[in-house]
Write an enzyme that holds these catalytic residues in place. Structure first.
Site, PDB file in Angstrom:
ATOM      1  N   SER A 190       2.023  -6.027   7.417  1.00  9.81           N
ATOM      2  CA  SER A 190       2.824  -7.059   7.051  1.00  9.81           C
ATOM      3  C   SER A 190       2.336  -8.504   7.970  1.00  9.81           C
ATOM      4  O   SER A 190       1.165  -8.543   7.228  1.00  9.81           O
ATOM      5  CB  SER A 190       4.350  -7.170   7.737  1.00  9.81           C
ATOM      6  N   ASP A 218       6.083  -2.748  -3.600  1.00 10.39           N
ATOM      7  CA  ASP A 218       6.376  -3.928  -3.087  1.00 10.39           C
ATOM      8  C   ASP A 218       6.109  -5.086  -2.948  1.00 10.39           C
ATOM      9  O   ASP A 218       5.310  -5.496  -4.438  1.00 10.39           O
ATOM     10  CB  ASP A 218       5.005  -3.536  -1.762  1.00 10.39           C
ATOM     11  N   HIS A 277       7.747  -1.611   0.712  1.00  6.93           N
ATOM     12  CA  HIS A 277       7.186  -1.904   1.516  1.00  6.93           C
ATOM     13  C   HIS A 277       7.141  -1.722   2.918  1.00  6.93           C
ATOM     14  O   HIS A 277       8.546  -1.407   3.545  1.00  6.93           O
ATOM     15  CB  HIS A 277       7.313  -3.672   1.942  1.00  6.93           C
TER      16      HIS A 277
END
Length: 321
Positions: free
Chosen positions: A163, A258, A288
């Protein structure tokens, strides 16, 4: 793309109990909520050969240190010189820490048979952009310059993160290239944020109800980037860099459900167009943040295994250039 049944079960549980989303919390509450999720759903902690806290001095002594944690894999001998993976944790540049990603870093060390240095970069909003970027680059440059102290081979290193940490890895690779510094053997980018201002379809398709929703994305971006002009900066959105040639090979891991998935794929394409070898690995039906939740998702354990093995292959193929 349909949600995996296990991902749907997690989301149903989260939304059924009315758990607040990140943008409905203050920063301290968001950090606590994130840590609770990680601790509840992470796999069992694997043994490694050693774990050492490493204080990395900032360029100016008055600025203190960047804390990091060095993991040596269970297979390593006490005097063995190892390749090194720099790991930057996820959490929207605002939450997460070394502890939240401790199990993941242990797993990557063991699977890759290389050391892992997890970097506790400064977080927003207390330290907005570009503090995290500066810390990531400082950690890499200092560690390579002090390789003997750490027991690592400065010619064999990789940049990795999930991320926001994946974004920091991509940006650090670009910064190293721009400075004509050593090139990593691999950039391991796990569902990175590559284009903050993106309007690609996955941003709309998975805007709500898929763990990372539009409101939370905006909350993270506004905390990290309080100055509007910075939203255009390539160090925040690496897909906006001027060029992509000369970068390390990349493994980009994506989650099928995501909002950032199309942005990840777009970044892979610009790398390929510049001649950078790219492998895309998509986990269909995942959301995610899944990769740290191996107690709940078997796909997380598979993703970590494949990531670790890819690091091992990259190190075996040769060092930094």
């Amino acid at each position: 793309m349909a949600l995996d049944p296990q991902a749907k079960a997690l989301l149903d549980m989260v939304y059924r109990v009315g758990a607040p989303r990140f943008h409905e919390l203050d920063v301290a509450q968001a950090r606590h909520s994130f840590e609770k999720l990680q601790f509840a759903l992470r796999p069992e902690m694997p043994a490694v050969a050693s774990v050492t806290d490493v204080p990395i001095p900032q360029a100016r002594a008055a600025d203190g240190v960047i804390m990091a944690r060095l993991y040596r894999p269970l297979s390593a001998g006490p005097d063995e010189i190892l390749p090194l993976t720099f790991y930057f944790h996820g959490g929207g540049w605002c939450i997460g820490n070394i502890t939240s990603h401790d199990v993941l870093c242990r797993e990557l060390a063991n699977h890759s048979k290389a050391a892992v240095l997890s970097v506790d970069y400064r977080l927003a909003p207390e330290h907005p952009f570009p503090a995290a970027v500066d810390d990531a680059l400082r950690a890499v440059q200092w560690s390579l310059a002090n390789a003997g102290m750490l027991g690592i081979d400065p010619t064999r290193f990789a940049l990795a993160g999930d991320s926001a940490g994946g974004t920091l890895s991509a940006v650090t690779a670009l910064a190293q290239r721009n400075a004509q510094g050593p090139r990593a053997a691999l950039q391991l980018l796990i569902y990175p944020s590559t284009d903050i201002l993106s309007q690609r379809p996955s941003r709309r398709e998975f805007a709500n109800g898929y763990m990372l929703d539009t409101g939370s994305l905006t909350w993270f971006f506004e905390k990290y980037l309080p100055e509007e002009d910075d939203w255009q900066d390539w160090r925040a959105s690496p897909i906006r860099a001027a060029r992509f040639d000369g970068l390390p090979p990349a493994l980009i891991i994506t989650a099928g459900c995501d909002p950032l998935s199309d942005d990840c794929k777009a970044y892979g394409e610009v790398l390929r167009e510049a001649g950078v070898p790219v492998e895309m690995l998509e986990f269909e039906g995942m959301v995610h943040g899944f990769i740290t939740l191996g107690k709940f998702f078997s796909q997380a354990n598979e993703a970590v295994l494949q990531a670790g093995e890819a690091l091992g292959r990259a190190f075996a193929a040769g060092g930094a250039s």
